[in-house]
Design a protein around this motif. Sequence first.
Motif, PDB file in Angstrom:
ATOM      1  N   ARG A 165       8.134   0.517   5.581  1.00 54.83           N
ATOM      2  CA  ARG A 165       6.707   0.454   5.890  1.00 54.83           C
ATOM      3  C   ARG A 165       5.998   1.736   5.465  1.00 54.83           C
ATOM      4  N   ALA A 166       6.658   2.881   5.661  1.00 56.34           N
ATOM      5  CA  ALA A 166       6.055   4.155   5.256  1.00 56.34           C
ATOM      6  C   ALA A 166       5.931   4.242   3.734  1.00 56.34           C
ATOM      7  N   ARG A 167       6.973   3.784   3.022  1.00 63.96           N
ATOM      8  CA  ARG A 167       6.899   3.806   1.556  1.00 63.96           C
ATOM      9  C   ARG A 167       5.804   2.875   1.052  1.00 63.96           C
ATOM     10  N   ALA A 168       5.675   1.711   1.695  1.00 66.06           N
ATOM     11  CA  ALA A 168       4.632   0.772   1.279  1.00 66.06           C
ATOM     12  C   ALA A 168       3.239   1.356   1.522  1.00 66.06           C
ATOM     13  N   SER A 169       3.075   2.053   2.648  1.00 72.30           N
ATOM     14  CA  SER A 169       1.778   2.674   2.936  1.00 72.30           C
ATOM     15  C   SER A 169       1.441   3.751   1.911  1.00 72.30           C
ATOM     16  N   GLN A 170       2.439   4.526   1.530  1.00 72.08           N
ATOM     17  CA  GLN A 170       2.198   5.550   0.521  1.00 72.08           C
ATOM     18  C   GLN A 170       1.873   4.913  -0.832  1.00 72.08           C
ATOM     19  N   GLY A 171       2.566   3.833  -1.166  1.00 70.65           N
ATOM     20  CA  GLY A 171       2.275   3.149  -2.422  1.00 70.65           C
ATOM     21  C   GLY A 171       0.868   2.585  -2.455  1.00 70.65           C
ATOM     22  N   GLU A 172       0.421   2.026  -1.327  1.00 71.06           N
ATOM     23  CA  GLU A 172      -0.941   1.496  -1.264  1.00 71.06           C
ATOM     24  C   GLU A 172      -1.974   2.615  -1.390  1.00 71.06           C
ATOM     25  N   THR A 179       1.029   2.888 -11.453  1.00 64.72           N
ATOM     26  CA  THR A 179       0.933   3.047 -10.000  1.00 64.72           C
ATOM     27  C   THR A 179       1.065   1.704  -9.300  1.00 64.72           C
ATOM     28  N   GLN A 180       0.504   0.661  -9.882  1.00 62.11           N
ATOM     29  CA  GLN A 180       0.659  -0.679  -9.308  1.00 62.11           C
ATOM     30  C   GLN A 180       2.125  -1.100  -9.282  1.00 62.11           C
ATOM     31  N   ALA A 181       2.840  -0.806 -10.355  1.00 64.71           N
ATOM     32  CA  ALA A 181       4.263  -1.151 -10.398  1.00 64.71           C
ATOM     33  C   ALA A 181       5.049  -0.362  -9.350  1.00 64.71           C
ATOM     34  N   ARG A 182       4.722   0.927  -9.208  1.00 61.47           N
ATOM     35  CA  ARG A 182       5.418   1.736  -8.196  1.00 61.47           C
ATOM     36  C   ARG A 182       5.091   1.264  -6.785  1.00 61.47           C
ATOM     37  N   GLN A 223       9.465  -3.028  -1.640  1.00 60.59           N
ATOM     38  CA  GLN A 223      10.697  -3.814  -1.649  1.00 60.59           C
ATOM     39  C   GLN A 223      11.756  -3.152  -0.767  1.00 60.59           C
ATOM     40  N   PRO A 224      12.612  -3.960  -0.131  1.00 56.44           N
ATOM     41  CA  PRO A 224      13.693  -3.381   0.688  1.00 56.44           C
ATOM     42  C   PRO A 224      14.737  -2.705  -0.193  1.00 56.44           C
ATOM     43  N   LEU A 225      15.182  -1.517   0.233  1.00 56.43           N
ATOM     44  CA  LEU A 225      16.175  -0.764  -0.525  1.00 56.43           C
ATOM     45  C   LEU A 225      17.547  -0.770   0.136  1.00 56.43           C
TER      46      LEU A 225
END
Length: 230
Positions: free
Chosen positions: A64-71, A21-24, A30-32
């Motif tokens: 930003r949305a993907r980063a929030s979900q990852g956190e 999960t940390q890796a994901r 990261q920018p895609l």
Amino acid sequence: MRRIWQASPEVQVARADLDATQARARAAAQPLNNPSLSLDAENADVNRRTAGLSLPLDLSGKRRARASQGEADLLAAEATYNLVRRDVAARWLKAWSTAALAARQSELGQRRLALMQRFDDLAAQRLKVGDISSPERDLAGLALGEAQVQQATLASNEAAARAALLAISGDQGATLPSLPKGLSPAADSVTPLPVDELPELRQSRAQQASAEAGVQVARRARIPDAHRSA
């Protein structure tokens, strides 16, 4: 307890899930949107060679949305990991106390069996010299047989308790700690964990945040990216 956690298969699985999960989460931040380069050539009356560069612009906040979900997923995985460690520790402590008590009972049973064996030997000697009757000698033999049966039961209970402890820790070479000689601390001397810090509550809140972040990711994904070309 750290050694128990390191040897526990359940904790190892939870740790692997946390690392994944940390890796994901790092990947999600990261920018895609990668720039693209296009080359075009035309051979006619006038030969043309053109090159173009296009860069997608994330104006809708997808990253930003993907980063929030990852956190949020990371917080949920951390809460799950702590919850697994707590449950393993609680089950191990219960299994350890049961195994330690069974070992102590088996040790006392061995002493009782030795005394019954000595009593039986003395009864046999006294029967030879006529100090006791045959029925009294038989009673000593019955007492020895009963002690042997009880000792076999205690040994079986100890083996079962150790097997249950091994199933939790997975450490076959661990030495079983002895029971403390003193009494356990009084209940009023133990400080309870605040409700907000309970692993179950933190896990539920993190899972809720992850679900809400997933909704935002899906909404942002439907918005096309703007492109800057040159």
